[in-house]
Design a protein around this motif. Structure first.
Motif, PDB file in Angstrom:
ATOM      1  N   SER A 107       0.811  -1.211   0.000  1.00 19.36           N
ATOM      2  CA  SER A 107       0.000   0.000   0.000  1.00 19.36           C
ATOM      3  C   SER A 107       0.848   1.267   0.000  1.00 19.36           C
ATOM      4  O   SER A 107       0.478   2.247  -0.641  1.00 19.36           O
ATOM      5  CB  SER A 107      -0.968   0.008   1.175  1.00 19.36           C
ATOM      6  N   ASP A 108       1.983   1.261   0.676  1.00 14.44           N
ATOM      7  CA  ASP A 108       2.783   2.483   0.692  1.00 14.44           C
ATOM      8  C   ASP A 108       3.331   2.817  -0.691  1.00 14.44           C
ATOM      9  O   ASP A 108       3.527   3.967  -1.023  1.00 14.44           O
ATOM     10  CB  ASP A 108       3.912   2.401   1.726  1.00 14.44           C
ATOM     11  N   ARG A 109       3.522   1.820  -1.545  1.00 14.95           N
ATOM     12  CA  ARG A 109       4.009   2.070  -2.906  1.00 14.95           C
ATOM     13  C   ARG A 109       2.906   2.583  -3.819  1.00 14.95           C
ATOM     14  O   ARG A 109       3.096   3.545  -4.537  1.00 14.95           O
ATOM     15  CB  ARG A 109       4.632   0.799  -3.502  1.00 14.95           C
ATOM     16  N   TYR A 110       1.734   1.940  -3.833  1.00 11.90           N
ATOM     17  CA  TYR A 110       0.692   2.419  -4.743  1.00 11.90           C
ATOM     18  C   TYR A 110       0.118   3.741  -4.262  1.00 11.90           C
ATOM     19  O   TYR A 110      -0.226   4.597  -5.075  1.00 11.90           O
ATOM     20  CB  TYR A 110      -0.371   1.368  -5.068  1.00 11.90           C
ATOM     21  N   LEU A 111       0.044   3.946  -2.954  1.00 14.22           N
ATOM     22  CA  LEU A 111      -0.438   5.233  -2.449  1.00 14.22           C
ATOM     23  C   LEU A 111       0.548   6.356  -2.779  1.00 14.22           C
ATOM     24  O   LEU A 111       0.141   7.491  -3.024  1.00 14.22           O
ATOM     25  CB  LEU A 111      -0.708   5.163  -0.947  1.00 14.22           C
ATOM     26  N   ALA A 112       1.835   6.033  -2.840  1.00 15.59           N
ATOM     27  CA  ALA A 112       2.837   7.025  -3.255  1.00 15.59           C
ATOM     28  C   ALA A 112       2.605   7.433  -4.709  1.00 15.59           C
ATOM     29  O   ALA A 112       2.767   8.604  -5.074  1.00 15.59           O
ATOM     30  CB  ALA A 112       4.246   6.479  -3.061  1.00 15.59           C
ATOM     31  N   HIS A 113       2.188   6.483  -5.548  1.00 13.51           N
ATOM     32  CA  HIS A 113       1.847   6.812  -6.941  1.00 13.51           C
ATOM     33  C   HIS A 113       0.659   7.767  -6.988  1.00 13.51           C
ATOM     34  O   HIS A 113       0.627   8.684  -7.808  1.00 13.51           O
ATOM     35  CB  HIS A 113       1.539   5.548  -7.749  1.00 13.51           C
ATOM     36  N   PHE A 114      -0.337   7.545  -6.125  1.00 12.55           N
ATOM     37  CA  PHE A 114      -1.487   8.456  -6.056  1.00 12.55           C
ATOM     38  C   PHE A 114      -1.010   9.872  -5.736  1.00 12.55           C
ATOM     39  O   PHE A 114      -1.411  10.839  -6.366  1.00 12.55           O
ATOM     40  CB  PHE A 114      -2.464   8.032  -4.957  1.00 12.55           C
ATOM     41  N   THR A 115      -0.146   9.970  -4.737  1.00 12.63           N
ATOM     42  CA  THR A 115       0.324  11.281  -4.273  1.00 12.63           C
ATOM     43  C   THR A 115       1.126  11.999  -5.348  1.00 12.63           C
ATOM     44  O   THR A 115       0.922  13.204  -5.569  1.00 12.63           O
ATOM     45  CB  THR A 115       1.160  11.116  -2.986  1.00 12.63           C
ATOM     46  N   THR A 116       2.018  11.301  -6.041  1.00 14.73           N
ATOM     47  CA  THR A 116       2.810  11.963  -7.084  1.00 14.73           C
ATOM     48  C   THR A 116       1.938  12.336  -8.276  1.00 14.73           C
ATOM     49  O   THR A 116       2.162  13.369  -8.908  1.00 14.73           O
ATOM     50  CB  THR A 116       4.011  11.108  -7.534  1.00 14.73           C
ATOM     51  N   PHE A 117       0.918  11.525  -8.570  1.00 14.81           N
ATOM     52  CA  PHE A 117      -0.008  11.857  -9.644  1.00 14.81           C
ATOM     53  C   PHE A 117      -0.803  13.117  -9.290  1.00 14.81           C
ATOM     54  O   PHE A 117      -0.925  14.039 -10.102  1.00 14.81           O
ATOM     55  CB  PHE A 117      -0.946  10.678  -9.934  1.00 14.81           C
ATOM     56  N   GLU A 118      -1.312  13.178  -8.060  1.00 12.83           N
ATOM     57  CA  GLU A 118      -2.024  14.377  -7.621  1.00 12.83           C
ATOM     58  C   GLU A 118      -1.135  15.615  -7.726  1.00 12.83           C
ATOM     59  O   GLU A 118      -1.586  16.671  -8.187  1.00 12.83           O
ATOM     60  CB  GLU A 118      -2.476  14.231  -6.166  1.00 12.83           C
ATOM     61  N   ALA A 119       0.105  15.493  -7.309  1.00 10.65           N
ATOM     62  CA  ALA A 119       1.034  16.630  -7.364  1.00 10.65           C
ATOM     63  C   ALA A 119       1.242  17.073  -8.808  1.00 10.65           C
ATOM     64  O   ALA A 119       1.286  18.276  -9.100  1.00 10.65           O
ATOM     65  CB  ALA A 119       2.364  16.273  -6.705  1.00 10.65           C
ATOM     66  N   ALA A 120       1.349  16.117  -9.734  1.00  6.21           N
ATOM     67  CA  ALA A 120       1.516  16.466 -11.156  1.00  6.21           C
ATOM     68  C   ALA A 120       0.289  17.208 -11.673  1.00  6.21           C
ATOM     69  O   ALA A 120       0.415  18.158 -12.454  1.00  6.21           O
ATOM     70  CB  ALA A 120       1.777  15.206 -11.982  1.00  6.21           C
ATOM     71  N   LEU A 121      -0.894  16.804 -11.238  1.00  2.00           N
ATOM     72  CA  LEU A 121      -2.121  17.490 -11.661  1.00  2.00           C
ATOM     73  C   LEU A 121      -2.174  18.907 -11.099  1.00  2.00           C
ATOM     74  O   LEU A 121      -2.579  19.840 -11.792  1.00  2.00           O
ATOM     75  CB  LEU A 121      -3.358  16.702 -11.225  1.00  2.00           C
ATOM     76  N   VAL A 122      -1.782  19.071  -9.844  1.00  3.50           N
ATOM     77  CA  VAL A 122      -1.787  20.391  -9.211  1.00  3.50           C
ATOM     78  C   VAL A 122      -0.828  21.337  -9.931  1.00  3.50           C
ATOM     79  O   VAL A 122      -1.122  22.520 -10.105  1.00  3.50           O
ATOM     80  CB  VAL A 122      -1.437  20.278  -7.708  1.00  3.50           C
ATOM     81  N   GLU A 123       0.309  20.828 -10.374  1.00  8.73           N
ATOM     82  CA  GLU A 123       1.331  21.642 -11.030  1.00  8.73           C
ATOM     83  C   GLU A 123       1.083  21.849 -12.526  1.00  8.73           C
ATOM     84  O   GLU A 123       1.790  22.636 -13.165  1.00  8.73           O
ATOM     85  CB  GLU A 123       2.713  21.006 -10.839  1.00  8.73           C
TER      86      GLU A 123
END
Length: 184
Positions: A107-123
């Protein structure tokens, strides 16, 4: 105030969500990069679905494949005056939870993908359109793996909807606006 141009299109199977998202991208009159999240498999029926999507897209659209590193693909193709169409989060999550080697990501790996994807969308500087399935409207799945998938897709959809300026739910080919700028 949110300055980004992020549209989230949800719907069930065969609801018209991909076609609607493609129309939005085409109507933007921007240069479009289509980011496909499907992993190529040996399944003839799924290959036919992929071919159908390819045939429907304008030939001048760019294509990128991102079965896992969706944030990297967004960062690579995003630019002012450009449009990215991501189809779809449903397959992306399946790739994260069910990799080809059979070893599910912790879970810590796939949730990290969620977080980096969200950051890319924000930027993001350009227009982004994201497609996903709404699969949580049916019965509770029997198996633990399927329940995890349904739960995580629901959570991911909520995260992306919260970031989005526009959210549309497709039902029977009809768009239902759930969130508009200045609206809910």
């Amino acid at each position: 105030m949110i300055s980004r141009d992020l549209t989230f299109v949800l719907g069930g199977a065969r609801s018209g969500k991909s076609l609607y998202a493609e129309q939005l991208a085409n109507d933007s009159s921007l240069a479009v990069t289509y980011i496909a999240t499907a992993r190529v498999v040996g399944d003839a029926e799924f290959s036919a679905r992929i071919a159908h999507h390819r045939e429907r897209r304008p030939a001048h659209w760019g294509l990128a494949e991102a079965s896992v590193d969706l944030a990297g693909a967004v960062a690579q193709y995003d630019a002012p005056g450009r449009c990215i169409l991501i189809d779809c989060l449903t397959l992306w999550l399946a790739n994260l939870l069910c990799p080809p080697d059979g070893d599910a990501l912790p879970s810590d790996r796939y949730l990290a993908h969620f977080t980096t994807f969200e950051a890319a969308l924000v930027e993001a500087k350009g227009k982004i359109i994201v497609v996903s399935n709404e699969i949580g409207l049916g019965v509770v799945p029997l198996g633990a793996a399927t329940r995890l998938y349904v739960d995580e897709l629901g959570r991911l959809n909520q995260r992306i909807a919260a970031l989005s300026t526009h959210v549309t739910m497709m039902v029977a080919g009809l768009p239902l606006a759930l969130k508009t700028p200045g609206g809910a």
